[in-house]
Design a protein around this motif. Structure first.
Motif, PDB file in Angstrom:
ATOM      1  N   TRP A  31       0.833  -1.205   0.000  1.00 47.41           N
ATOM      2  CA  TRP A  31       0.000   0.000   0.000  1.00 47.41           C
ATOM      3  C   TRP A  31       0.866   1.253   0.000  1.00 47.41           C
ATOM      4  N   TYR A  34       2.361   1.756  -3.486  1.00 46.73           N
ATOM      5  CA  TYR A  34       1.304   2.223  -4.379  1.00 46.73           C
ATOM      6  C   TYR A  34       0.961   3.685  -4.098  1.00 46.73           C
ATOM      7  N   SER A  35       0.887   4.052  -2.840  1.00 46.21           N
ATOM      8  CA  SER A  35       0.550   5.430  -2.473  1.00 46.21           C
ATOM      9  C   SER A  35       1.624   6.412  -2.919  1.00 46.21           C
ATOM     10  N   LYS A  37       3.593   6.046  -5.516  1.00 44.07           N
ATOM     11  CA  LYS A  37       3.427   6.196  -6.966  1.00 44.07           C
ATOM     12  C   LYS A  37       2.238   7.106  -7.287  1.00 44.07           C
ATOM     13  N   GLU A  38       1.161   6.921  -6.536  1.00 41.75           N
ATOM     14  CA  GLU A  38      -0.028   7.752  -6.722  1.00 41.75           C
ATOM     15  C   GLU A  38       0.280   9.220  -6.436  1.00 41.75           C
ATOM     16  N   TYR A  39       1.038   9.475  -5.398  1.00 41.11           N
ATOM     17  CA  TYR A  39       1.426  10.842  -5.056  1.00 41.11           C
ATOM     18  C   TYR A  39       2.262  11.463  -6.173  1.00 41.11           C
ATOM     19  N   GLN A  40       3.194  10.680  -6.679  1.00 44.32           N
ATOM     20  CA  GLN A  40       4.060  11.219  -7.724  1.00 44.32           C
ATOM     21  C   GLN A  40       3.282  11.494  -9.008  1.00 44.32           C
ATOM     22  N   ARG A  41       2.247  10.718  -9.264  1.00 42.30           N
ATOM     23  CA  ARG A  41       1.439  10.931 -10.454  1.00 42.30           C
ATOM     24  C   ARG A  41       0.519  12.141 -10.319  1.00 42.30           C
ATOM     25  N   GLU A  42      -0.192  12.225  -9.215  1.00 46.83           N
ATOM     26  CA  GLU A  42      -1.222  13.248  -9.064  1.00 46.83           C
ATOM     27  C   GLU A  42      -0.780  14.457  -8.242  1.00 46.83           C
ATOM     28  N   LYS A  44      -1.355  15.173  -5.212  1.00 42.14           N
ATOM     29  CA  LYS A  44      -2.479  15.689  -4.437  1.00 42.14           C
ATOM     30  C   LYS A  44      -2.260  15.556  -2.933  1.00 42.14           C
ATOM     31  N   ARG A  45      -1.753  14.464  -2.516  1.00 45.12           N
ATOM     32  CA  ARG A  45      -1.656  14.182  -1.079  1.00 45.12           C
ATOM     33  C   ARG A  45      -0.288  14.607  -0.552  1.00 45.12           C
TER      34      ARG A  45
END
Length: 172
Positions: A31, A34-35, A37-42, A44-45
């Protein structure tokens, strides 16, 4: 697994010092990856920045660590560890052993292992052990220290190994 640990009525299962929470760890790591990678993409967080995650993980470890466990449980076993390993190597794999809870994991390949307790005074008709392995230094509360003197004077058991307060008795 996390819900089972939270709702368990067994207190040790909710404690971080025990191994019951260990199966959750790989999922948390996945998790976390994944988080990130998600942060680097968007982007947002804010709390998913690698610096914040690593710092919070280190701080959590330092706050939740049981430092006294290392000193009391592990370092106290070091002085007689070589003697204990020597005694364990003298126990034949197919024979039954009476020992303490701290030594039992080292004897896991033996067919019959029974844990000694304060009330154990000698052999019963249904309990016949080929070996009795005791560590007087680290296991004082687990058995009566007079048990060693009783076994030394017993005609049933013979002392075959003694070093650093580790005693191995074998049935004669």
């Amino acid at each position: 697994m996390l819900l089972l640990n939270i709702f368990s009525d067994y207190a040790a299962q909710r404690d971080l010092a025990h191994h019951y929470s260990l199966p959750i760890f790989p999922f948390i790591i996945v998790w976390l990856i994944y988080s990130i990678k998600e942060y680097q993409r968007e982007n947002k967080r804010r709390w998913l920045q690698p610096k914040i995650l690593i710092t919070s993980a280190i701080l959590s470890f330092l706050v939740l660590a049981k430092y006294d466990f290392f000193v009391t449980r592990y370092l106290s076993n070091l002085p007689n560890l070589p003697s204990l390993y020597t005694a364990v190597s003298l126990v034949e794999t197919k024979e039954s052993v009476l020992t303490t809870a701290k030594i039992a994991p080292h004897l896991a390949k033996r067919q019959t292992i029974k844990l000694v307790n304060q009330e154990w005074k000698g052999e019963n008709d249904n309990e016949i052990f080929k070996y009795i392995l005791l560590d007087l230094i680290n296991n004082k509360p687990e058995f009566n220290p007079d048990l060693i003197y009783q076994l030394r004077n017993s005609s049933t058991f013979k002392l075959v190994y003694e070093a650093d307060d580790v005693y191995l008795f074998v049935r004669v």
